[in-house]
Scaffold this motif. Sequence first.
Motif, short mmCIF file in Angstrom:
data_model
loop_
_atom_site.label_atom_id
_atom_site.label_comp_id
_atom_site.label_asym_id
_atom_site.label_seq_id
_atom_site.Cartn_x
_atom_site.Cartn_y
_atom_site.Cartn_z
N THR A 1 4.44 -3.08 3.31
CA THR A 1 4.44 -4.44 2.75
C THR A 1 3.86 -5.36 3.81
OG1 THR A 1 6.41 -3.98 1.42
CG2 THR A 1 5.85 -6.31 1.80
N ILE A 2 2.73 -5.97 3.48
CA ILE A 2 2.03 -6.84 4.42
C ILE A 2 1.85 -8.20 3.77
CG2 ILE A 2 -0.12 -7.17 5.70
CD1 ILE A 2 -0.17 -4.09 5.94
N CYS A 3 2.11 -9.25 4.54
CA CYS A 3 2.05 -10.61 4.00
C CYS A 3 1.23 -11.51 4.91
CB CYS A 3 3.46 -11.18 3.88
SG CYS A 3 4.46 -10.28 2.69
N GLY A 4 0.80 -12.61 4.34
CA GLY A 4 0.07 -13.61 5.11
C GLY A 4 -0.30 -14.78 4.23
N ASP A 5 -0.82 -15.80 4.87
CA ASP A 5 -1.22 -17.01 4.15
C ASP A 5 -2.72 -17.16 4.02
OD1 ASP A 5 1.36 -18.04 3.59
OD2 ASP A 5 1.54 -18.74 5.66
N GLN A 6 -3.49 -16.39 4.80
CA GLN A 6 -4.94 -16.54 4.77
C GLN A 6 -5.61 -15.19 4.56
OE1 GLN A 6 -6.08 -18.40 8.45
NE2 GLN A 6 -5.66 -20.44 7.64
N LEU A 7 -6.69 -15.23 3.78
CA LEU A 7 -7.51 -14.03 3.58
C LEU A 7 -8.58 -13.99 4.65
CD1 LEU A 7 -7.91 -14.22 -0.31
CD2 LEU A 7 -6.13 -13.07 1.05
N ASP A 8 -9.14 -12.80 4.88
CA ASP A 8 -10.21 -12.69 5.87
C ASP A 8 -11.54 -13.11 5.24
OD1 ASP A 8 -11.17 -10.51 4.36
OD2 ASP A 8 -10.49 -9.01 5.79
N GLY B 1 -12.40 -11.74 1.85
CA GLY B 1 -11.49 -12.00 0.75
C GLY B 1 -10.27 -11.11 0.69
N PHE B 2 -10.03 -10.32 1.74
CA PHE B 2 -8.87 -9.45 1.81
C PHE B 2 -7.80 -10.04 2.72
CE2 PHE B 2 -12.26 -6.03 1.43
CZ PHE B 2 -11.94 -5.66 0.13
N LEU B 3 -6.55 -9.77 2.40
CA LEU B 3 -5.49 -9.98 3.37
C LEU B 3 -5.66 -8.91 4.44
CD1 LEU B 3 -2.97 -11.56 4.20
CD2 LEU B 3 -1.63 -9.96 2.82
N VAL B 4 -5.73 -7.66 3.99
CA VAL B 4 -6.08 -6.50 4.82
C VAL B 4 -6.79 -5.53 3.89
CG1 VAL B 4 -5.23 -4.60 6.25
CG2 VAL B 4 -3.99 -6.74 6.22
N ASN B 5 -7.84 -4.92 4.33
CA ASN B 5 -8.55 -3.94 3.53
C ASN B 5 -7.67 -2.68 3.42
OD1 ASN B 5 -10.32 -1.81 2.73
ND2 ASN B 5 -12.07 -3.05 3.38
N PHE B 6 -7.43 -2.24 2.19
CA PHE B 6 -6.60 -1.05 1.96
C PHE B 6 -7.14 0.16 2.73
CE2 PHE B 6 -5.49 -3.18 -2.20
CZ PHE B 6 -4.14 -3.34 -1.93
N GLN B 7 -8.44 0.27 2.86
CA GLN B 7 -9.04 1.40 3.58
C GLN B 7 -8.61 1.43 5.05
OE1 GLN B 7 -13.28 1.36 3.08
NE2 GLN B 7 -13.14 1.40 0.84
N HIS B 8 -8.45 0.26 5.65
CA HIS B 8 -7.99 0.21 7.04
C HIS B 8 -6.57 0.74 7.16
CE1 HIS B 8 -11.52 -1.90 8.38
NE2 HIS B 8 -11.31 -2.87 7.51
N LYS C 1 0.85 -1.19 0.00
CA LYS C 1 0.00 0.00 0.00
C LYS C 1 0.88 1.23 0.00
CE LYS C 1 -3.64 2.65 0.57
NZ LYS C 1 -4.24 3.13 -0.66
N ASP C 2 0.69 2.08 -1.01
CA ASP C 2 1.40 3.37 -1.09
C ASP C 2 0.50 4.47 -0.56
OD1 ASP C 2 3.70 2.41 -2.37
OD2 ASP C 2 2.86 2.71 -4.36
N MET C 3 1.10 5.45 0.08
CA MET C 3 0.38 6.64 0.53
C MET C 3 1.32 7.84 0.53
SD MET C 3 -0.93 5.23 4.20
CE MET C 3 -0.84 3.47 4.31
N GLN C 4 0.74 9.00 0.39
CA GLN C 4 1.46 10.26 0.55
C GLN C 4 0.93 10.93 1.80
OE1 GLN C 4 2.15 11.58 -4.05
NE2 GLN C 4 0.91 12.82 -2.83
N ILE C 5 1.85 11.39 2.63
CA ILE C 5 1.48 12.07 3.87
C ILE C 5 2.20 13.41 3.90
CG2 ILE C 5 1.60 12.01 6.39
CD1 ILE C 5 1.63 8.92 6.13
#
Length: 145
Positions: A50-57, A60-67, A19-23
């Motif tokens: 950079t976020i990694c994992g083996d299971q989706l929630d 269907g997300f690893l992590v929701n980009f909005q979070h 996930k990229d962001m500008q602050i």
Amino acid sequence: MLHQFYPQVFHSYSYELNKDMQISAAHYIPHEKAGKCARVHGHTYFVNLTICGDQLDDSGFLVNFQHLKKWVHDRFDHTLLNDHTDVFNGQNSEDFPTTEVVARKIWEIVQDHLNVLPNKPKCLQVFVRETPTSYVVYRPKREMK
């Protein structure tokens, strides 16, 4: 749109999310050796998680980009980082809002949120570019087993 390349983290997880962001934020380094950085000044920080994992929630997300945006961008954008006294302080150099510490603190914030998710994703890397020519990568040490 940002198009940047980031240092790779080698891992064996099934999923990798970036996930990229500008602050846009101001800060100052409260130390006599900081030179002109001891004065209030601002940056447009470019942050990559950079976020990694083996299971989706269950959605269907690893992590929701909005979070991720809420946890980092919405918290720090258009603020004076030094005012976030729950994160940074002027007493301990490990908590001054240098780029190195900003990267580590972002990792801590994100990982604290990830720890409570049922699918247990991990933040493997935080990249923070402060200027076009200067950036920091924070990666937590891997536990030796």
